[in-house]
Design a protein around this motif. Structure first.
Motif, PDB file in Angstrom:
ATOM      1  N   VAL A 107     -67.651 -56.484 -55.758  1.00 37.79           N
ATOM      2  CA  VAL A 107     -67.008 -56.050 -54.513  1.00 37.79           C
ATOM      3  C   VAL A 107     -65.892 -57.026 -54.153  1.00 37.79           C
ATOM      4  O   VAL A 107     -64.772 -56.614 -53.822  1.00 37.79           O
ATOM      5  N   GLN A 108     -66.152 -58.307 -54.232  1.00 38.29           N
ATOM      6  CA  GLN A 108     -65.134 -59.301 -53.878  1.00 38.29           C
ATOM      7  C   GLN A 108     -63.916 -59.201 -54.792  1.00 38.29           C
ATOM      8  O   GLN A 108     -62.770 -59.256 -54.325  1.00 38.29           O
ATOM      9  N   ARG A 109     -64.136 -59.032 -56.104  1.00 42.54           N
ATOM     10  CA  ARG A 109     -63.018 -58.873 -57.044  1.00 42.54           C
ATOM     11  C   ARG A 109     -62.211 -57.624 -56.712  1.00 42.54           C
ATOM     12  O   ARG A 109     -60.974 -57.649 -56.710  1.00 42.54           O
ATOM     13  N   ALA A 110     -62.905 -56.520 -56.463  1.00 39.89           N
ATOM     14  CA  ALA A 110     -62.226 -55.267 -56.148  1.00 39.89           C
ATOM     15  C   ALA A 110     -61.423 -55.397 -54.856  1.00 39.89           C
ATOM     16  O   ALA A 110     -60.321 -54.846 -54.740  1.00 39.89           O
ATOM     17  N   TRP A 111     -61.955 -56.128 -53.903  1.00 43.18           N
ATOM     18  CA  TRP A 111     -61.257 -56.348 -52.621  1.00 43.18           C
ATOM     19  C   TRP A 111     -59.916 -57.046 -52.863  1.00 43.18           C
ATOM     20  O   TRP A 111     -58.905 -56.657 -52.301  1.00 43.18           O
ATOM     21  N   ILE A 112     -59.945 -58.039 -53.720  1.00 46.87           N
ATOM     22  CA  ILE A 112     -58.723 -58.794 -54.024  1.00 46.87           C
ATOM     23  C   ILE A 112     -57.743 -57.918 -54.799  1.00 46.87           C
ATOM     24  O   ILE A 112     -56.554 -57.853 -54.466  1.00 46.87           O
ATOM     25  N   GLU A 113     -58.249 -57.230 -55.822  1.00 42.09           N
ATOM     26  CA  GLU A 113     -57.380 -56.393 -56.654  1.00 42.09           C
ATOM     27  C   GLU A 113     -56.736 -55.259 -55.856  1.00 42.09           C
ATOM     28  O   GLU A 113     -55.582 -54.903 -56.097  1.00 42.09           O
ATOM     29  N   ALA A 114     -57.455 -54.694 -54.900  1.00 41.44           N
ATOM     30  CA  ALA A 114     -56.913 -53.604 -54.080  1.00 41.44           C
ATOM     31  C   ALA A 114     -56.118 -54.127 -52.892  1.00 41.44           C
ATOM     32  O   ALA A 114     -55.598 -53.339 -52.108  1.00 41.44           O
ATOM     33  N   GLN A 115     -56.031 -55.429 -52.756  1.00 37.86           N
ATOM     34  CA  GLN A 115     -55.314 -56.078 -51.654  1.00 37.86           C
ATOM     35  C   GLN A 115     -55.763 -55.528 -50.302  1.00 37.86           C
ATOM     36  O   GLN A 115     -54.945 -55.171 -49.457  1.00 37.86           O
ATOM     37  N   CYS A 172     -55.436 -59.009 -41.784  1.00 43.32           N
ATOM     38  CA  CYS A 172     -55.727 -60.174 -40.943  1.00 43.32           C
ATOM     39  C   CYS A 172     -56.996 -60.875 -41.431  1.00 43.32           C
ATOM     40  O   CYS A 172     -57.158 -62.064 -41.249  1.00 43.32           O
ATOM     41  N   GLY A 173     -57.904 -60.109 -42.040  1.00 43.47           N
ATOM     42  CA  GLY A 173     -59.113 -60.674 -42.620  1.00 43.47           C
ATOM     43  C   GLY A 173     -60.317 -60.744 -41.706  1.00 43.47           C
ATOM     44  O   GLY A 173     -61.414 -61.028 -42.160  1.00 43.47           O
ATOM     45  N   TYR A 174     -60.151 -60.490 -40.424  1.00 42.82           N
ATOM     46  CA  TYR A 174     -61.247 -60.714 -39.499  1.00 42.82           C
ATOM     47  C   TYR A 174     -62.469 -59.864 -39.801  1.00 42.82           C
ATOM     48  O   TYR A 174     -63.592 -60.354 -39.765  1.00 42.82           O
ATOM     49  N   CYS A 175     -62.290 -58.619 -40.144  1.00 47.82           N
ATOM     50  CA  CYS A 175     -63.416 -57.715 -40.383  1.00 47.82           C
ATOM     51  C   CYS A 175     -63.950 -57.804 -41.810  1.00 47.82           C
ATOM     52  O   CYS A 175     -64.966 -57.189 -42.124  1.00 47.82           O
ATOM     53  N   GLN A 176     -63.279 -58.537 -42.660  1.00 44.71           N
ATOM     54  CA  GLN A 176     -63.559 -58.454 -44.088  1.00 44.71           C
ATOM     55  C   GLN A 176     -64.975 -58.862 -44.486  1.00 44.71           C
ATOM     56  O   GLN A 176     -65.554 -58.244 -45.368  1.00 44.71           O
ATOM     57  N   SER A 177     -65.535 -59.877 -43.864  1.00 44.39           N
ATOM     58  CA  SER A 177     -66.903 -60.240 -44.256  1.00 44.39           C
ATOM     59  C   SER A 177     -67.862 -59.094 -43.946  1.00 44.39           C
ATOM     60  O   SER A 177     -68.725 -58.771 -44.761  1.00 44.39           O
ATOM     61  N   GLY A 178     -67.696 -58.453 -42.808  1.00 46.29           N
ATOM     62  CA  GLY A 178     -68.535 -57.304 -42.475  1.00 46.29           C
ATOM     63  C   GLY A 178     -68.297 -56.136 -43.416  1.00 46.29           C
ATOM     64  O   GLY A 178     -69.238 -55.457 -43.846  1.00 46.29           O
ATOM     65  N   GLN A 179     -67.029 -55.905 -43.762  1.00 41.14           N
ATOM     66  CA  GLN A 179     -66.691 -54.822 -44.694  1.00 41.14           C
ATOM     67  C   GLN A 179     -67.324 -55.072 -46.054  1.00 41.14           C
ATOM     68  O   GLN A 179     -67.921 -54.178 -46.650  1.00 41.14           O
ATOM     69  N   ASP A 225     -66.649 -40.103 -51.617  1.00 40.00           N
ATOM     70  CA  ASP A 225     -65.844 -40.532 -50.475  1.00 40.00           C
ATOM     71  C   ASP A 225     -66.623 -40.354 -49.172  1.00 40.00           C
ATOM     72  O   ASP A 225     -66.536 -41.194 -48.273  1.00 40.00           O
ATOM     73  N   ALA A 226     -67.381 -39.282 -49.074  1.00 34.71           N
ATOM     74  CA  ALA A 226     -68.181 -39.050 -47.867  1.00 34.71           C
ATOM     75  C   ALA A 226     -69.254 -40.137 -47.717  1.00 34.71           C
ATOM     76  O   ALA A 226     -69.512 -40.604 -46.602  1.00 34.71           O
ATOM     77  N   ASP A 227     -69.872 -40.545 -48.828  1.00 37.15           N
ATOM     78  CA  ASP A 227     -70.867 -41.628 -48.786  1.00 37.15           C
ATOM     79  C   ASP A 227     -70.218 -42.924 -48.321  1.00 37.15           C
ATOM     80  O   ASP A 227     -70.777 -43.653 -47.492  1.00 37.15           O
ATOM     81  N   ILE A 228     -69.039 -43.215 -48.863  1.00 31.66           N
ATOM     82  CA  ILE A 228     -68.320 -44.433 -48.487  1.00 31.66           C
ATOM     83  C   ILE A 228     -67.958 -44.385 -47.015  1.00 31.66           C
ATOM     84  O   ILE A 228     -68.193 -45.347 -46.272  1.00 31.66           O
ATOM     85  N   ASP A 229     -67.413 -43.269 -46.573  1.00 30.89           N
ATOM     86  CA  ASP A 229     -67.028 -43.138 -45.166  1.00 30.89           C
ATOM     87  C   ASP A 229     -68.227 -43.308 -44.241  1.00 30.89           C
ATOM     88  O   ASP A 229     -68.130 -43.982 -43.206  1.00 30.89           O
ATOM     89  N   ALA A 230     -69.362 -42.737 -44.616  1.00 31.51           N
ATOM     90  CA  ALA A 230     -70.559 -42.850 -43.777  1.00 31.51           C
ATOM     91  C   ALA A 230     -71.054 -44.291 -43.724  1.00 31.51           C
ATOM     92  O   ALA A 230     -71.394 -44.796 -42.652  1.00 31.51           O
ATOM     93  N   ALA A 231     -71.082 -44.962 -44.867  1.00 31.80           N
ATOM     94  CA  ALA A 231     -71.587 -46.340 -44.911  1.00 31.80           C
ATOM     95  C   ALA A 231     -70.664 -47.314 -44.203  1.00 31.80           C
ATOM     96  O   ALA A 231     -71.119 -48.300 -43.633  1.00 31.80           O
ATOM     97  N   ILE A 238     -59.926 -49.953 -48.629  1.00 27.43           N
ATOM     98  CA  ILE A 238     -61.366 -50.243 -48.670  1.00 27.43           C
ATOM     99  C   ILE A 238     -62.066 -49.230 -49.562  1.00 27.43           C
ATOM    100  O   ILE A 238     -62.869 -49.587 -50.420  1.00 27.43           O
ATOM    101  N   ARG A 239     -61.753 -47.960 -49.372  1.00 31.47           N
ATOM    102  CA  ARG A 239     -62.358 -46.912 -50.195  1.00 31.47           C
ATOM    103  C   ARG A 239     -62.000 -47.118 -51.666  1.00 31.47           C
ATOM    104  O   ARG A 239     -62.861 -47.008 -52.550  1.00 31.47           O
ATOM    105  N   THR A 240     -60.742 -47.440 -51.953  1.00 32.09           N
ATOM    106  CA  THR A 240     -60.298 -47.702 -53.326  1.00 32.09           C
ATOM    107  C   THR A 240     -61.078 -48.867 -53.927  1.00 32.09           C
ATOM    108  O   THR A 240     -61.526 -48.805 -55.079  1.00 32.09           O
ATOM    109  N   ALA A 241     -61.258 -49.926 -53.161  1.00 27.00           N
ATOM    110  CA  ALA A 241     -61.979 -51.104 -53.649  1.00 27.00           C
ATOM    111  C   ALA A 241     -63.440 -50.784 -53.924  1.00 27.00           C
ATOM    112  O   ALA A 241     -64.003 -51.229 -54.927  1.00 27.00           O
ATOM    113  N   ILE A 242     -64.061 -50.010 -53.056  1.00 29.11           N
ATOM    114  CA  ILE A 242     -65.475 -49.655 -53.275  1.00 29.11           C
ATOM    115  C   ILE A 242     -65.618 -48.797 -54.526  1.00 29.11           C
ATOM    116  O   ILE A 242     -66.520 -49.015 -55.327  1.00 29.11           O
TER     117      ILE A 242
END
Length: 153
Positions: free
Chosen positions: A85-93, A97-104, A120-126, A140-144
């Motif tokens: 997840v962390q790698r995907a987060w970086i790759e998808a940029q 601001c980063g504030y919500c990122q730990s929760g995301q 996509d519906a599962d991702i949106d719900a979670a 976020i969806r792309t990274a997940i």
């Protein structure tokens, strides 16, 4: 009162009021500041941690409720799933601001723990309870999706 729990794989003993929110025990009591304070009423998700593998809002969870349980914060998210997840987060940029990122990131890792191929519906719900003021929801969806693909091989 003394509360025993496991934080990021380490047995910890906290001498705090049992009603103290887990968020403040983590940040003030243990110096784990990756978990953020956003709203204090479990509406924004910035404070999300894992309790026994479940995404949990730490701002409203009293430490007495996690006594004897396993708590993982973003600092301790070191599993293969967490790293993917962390790698995907970086790759998808994803971060702006980063504030919500730990929760995301914590919510995404919990989603992938229970669903190796989320729609996509599962991702949106979670992810619906984690607010991003910068509006990076598409990234976020792309990274997940990328993290799920990496984990499936």
């Amino acid at each position: 009162m003394t509360i025993d729990l496991t934080i990021n794989g380490e047995a910890r003993r906290l001498d705090l009021d049992p009603a103290t929110p887990l968020l403040w025990a983590l940040r003030d009591g243990l110096g784990l500041t990756g978990t953020k304070y956003g709203c204090g009423i479990a509406q924004c998700g910035a404070c999300t941690v894992h309790v026994d593998g479940e995404a949990t809002r730490s701002c409203i969870t009293p430490i007495e409720a996690v006594a004897g349980r396993r708590v993982v914060t973003v600092e301790g998210l070191s599993s293969a799933r967490g790293r993917a997840v962390q790698r995907a987060w970086i790759e998808a940029q994803v971060p702006q601001c980063g504030y919500c990122q730990s929760g995301q990131v914590m919510a995404a890792a919990a989603l992938l723990a229970g669903n190796a191929d989320p729609s996509d519906a599962d991702i949106d719900a979670a992810m619906s309870g984690i607010l991003c003021r910068c509006g990076t929801y598409g990234r976020i969806r792309t990274a997940i999706r990328a993290a799920a693909q990496a984990l499936r091989g």
